[in-house]
Design a protein around this motif. Sequence first.
Motif, PDB file in Angstrom:
ATOM      1  N   LYS A   1      31.045 -98.822  -3.620  1.00 40.59           N
ATOM      2  CA  LYS A   1      29.780 -99.352  -4.396  1.00 40.59           C
ATOM      3  C   LYS A   1      28.813 -98.576  -4.427  1.00 40.59           C
ATOM      4  O   LYS A   1      27.359 -99.204  -4.495  1.00 40.59           O
ATOM      5  CB  LYS A   1      29.234-100.541  -3.420  1.00 40.59           C
ATOM      6  N   VAL A   2      28.698 -97.429  -4.517  1.00 40.73           N
ATOM      7  CA  VAL A   2      27.453 -96.499  -4.608  1.00 40.73           C
ATOM      8  C   VAL A   2      26.777 -96.895  -5.883  1.00 40.73           C
ATOM      9  O   VAL A   2      25.509 -96.817  -5.785  1.00 40.73           O
ATOM     10  CB  VAL A   2      28.404 -94.999  -4.870  1.00 40.73           C
TER      11      VAL A   2
ATOM     12  N   SER B   1      28.676 -88.877  -2.151  1.00 40.23           N
ATOM     13  CA  SER B   1      29.775 -88.656  -3.145  1.00 40.23           C
ATOM     14  C   SER B   1      30.501 -90.061  -3.555  1.00 40.23           C
ATOM     15  O   SER B   1      30.513 -90.913  -2.723  1.00 40.23           O
ATOM     16  CB  SER B   1      30.884 -87.819  -2.413  1.00 40.23           C
ATOM     17  N   LYS B   2      30.742 -89.933  -4.868  1.00 42.20           N
ATOM     18  CA  LYS B   2      31.527 -91.335  -5.326  1.00 42.20           C
ATOM     19  C   LYS B   2      32.935 -91.139  -5.085  1.00 42.20           C
ATOM     20  O   LYS B   2      33.739 -92.334  -5.232  1.00 42.20           O
ATOM     21  CB  LYS B   2      31.186 -91.469  -6.811  1.00 42.20           C
ATOM     22  N   ASP B   3      33.575 -90.138  -4.858  1.00 37.72           N
ATOM     23  CA  ASP B   3      34.901 -89.935  -4.710  1.00 37.72           C
ATOM     24  C   ASP B   3      35.548 -89.065  -3.672  1.00 37.72           C
ATOM     25  O   ASP B   3      35.874 -89.630  -2.540  1.00 37.72           O
ATOM     26  CB  ASP B   3      35.606 -89.586  -6.214  1.00 37.72           C
ATOM     27  N   VAL B   4      35.489 -87.819  -3.794  1.00 38.62           N
ATOM     28  CA  VAL B   4      35.970 -87.167  -2.993  1.00 38.62           C
ATOM     29  C   VAL B   4      34.767 -86.088  -2.333  1.00 38.62           C
ATOM     30  O   VAL B   4      33.942 -86.210  -2.685  1.00 38.62           O
ATOM     31  CB  VAL B   4      37.269 -85.923  -3.378  1.00 38.62           C
TER      32      VAL B   4
ATOM     33  N   VAL C   1      29.131 -83.002   1.029  1.00 39.06           N
ATOM     34  CA  VAL C   1      28.711 -84.523   0.813  1.00 39.06           C
ATOM     35  C   VAL C   1      30.080 -85.048   0.644  1.00 39.06           C
ATOM     36  O   VAL C   1      30.713 -84.753  -0.285  1.00 39.06           O
ATOM     37  CB  VAL C   1      28.009 -84.260  -0.694  1.00 39.06           C
ATOM     38  N   MET C   2      30.032 -86.056   1.370  1.00 38.39           N
ATOM     39  CA  MET C   2      31.458 -86.803   1.829  1.00 38.39           C
ATOM     40  C   MET C   2      31.293 -88.224   1.291  1.00 38.39           C
ATOM     41  O   MET C   2      30.309 -88.816   1.538  1.00 38.39           O
ATOM     42  CB  MET C   2      31.711 -86.488   3.125  1.00 38.39           C
ATOM     43  N   PRO C   3      32.454 -88.751   0.786  1.00 40.12           N
ATOM     44  CA  PRO C   3      32.161 -90.251   0.426  1.00 40.12           C
ATOM     45  C   PRO C   3      32.104 -91.046   1.679  1.00 40.12           C
ATOM     46  O   PRO C   3      32.746 -90.787   2.710  1.00 40.12           O
ATOM     47  CB  PRO C   3      33.459 -90.381  -0.493  1.00 40.12           C
ATOM     48  N   GLY C   4      31.214 -92.061   1.458  1.00 37.33           N
ATOM     49  CA  GLY C   4      31.134 -92.991   2.633  1.00 37.33           C
ATOM     50  C   GLY C   4      29.671 -92.446   3.479  1.00 37.33           C
ATOM     51  O   GLY C   4      29.371 -92.966   4.456  1.00 37.33           O
ATOM     52  N   HIS C   5      29.260 -91.328   3.321  1.00 35.19           N
ATOM     53  CA  HIS C   5      28.201 -90.729   4.053  1.00 35.19           C
ATOM     54  C   HIS C   5      26.908 -90.467   3.253  1.00 35.19           C
ATOM     55  O   HIS C   5      27.096 -89.907   2.125  1.00 35.19           O
ATOM     56  CB  HIS C   5      28.559 -89.543   4.832  1.00 35.19           C
TER      57      HIS C   5
END
Length: 153
Positions: A45-46, A95-98, A113-117
């Motif tokens: 949901k970014v 990040s939106k993906d990986v 830069v990690m997805p979810g963080h």
Amino acid sequence: MQRLEEIWITVSVGILIVFMIIVGYQTFALGMGPPSHKEVIDPQKVDTTAPFNNPGIKEIGDNEFEVVMTLQAFGFTPNSIELPVGAEVHFTMTSKDVTHGFQIPGTNINAMVMPGHIQKISHTFTKPGEYLVICNEYCGIGHQAMSTTITVK
Ligand code: CUA
């Protein structure tokens, strides 16, 4: 216990204590410890989560800017950033993906830069020029093409 054993045990424990004092001083007095606050975001949901629903450059103070940025295969949004020289810039990224990387060679900016963080990093660009931004985490077939520029003038 032999005299030499006692000496070596004392030296070893002494070195450990000295290291702990140095690391403790750096962490607590110089603020060099790893960040303890973790900010998380739903990576699905970014696009609808503030502030990433409106990525871009915002002036937040006197020559102070916030750059809200999303990283995705294989690019940076916003692309081609322009900033005035001497500006203090706070990057807020996710990040939106990986997992991607955010590195500006020639500076000490190098973040994962990690997805979810949510990743935050600040920098003051004191010299004008065109700064290359590269992704330094392998993120897929277009990884080597994932780059952008920051123009400081
Ligand atoms: Cu993104 Cu490599």
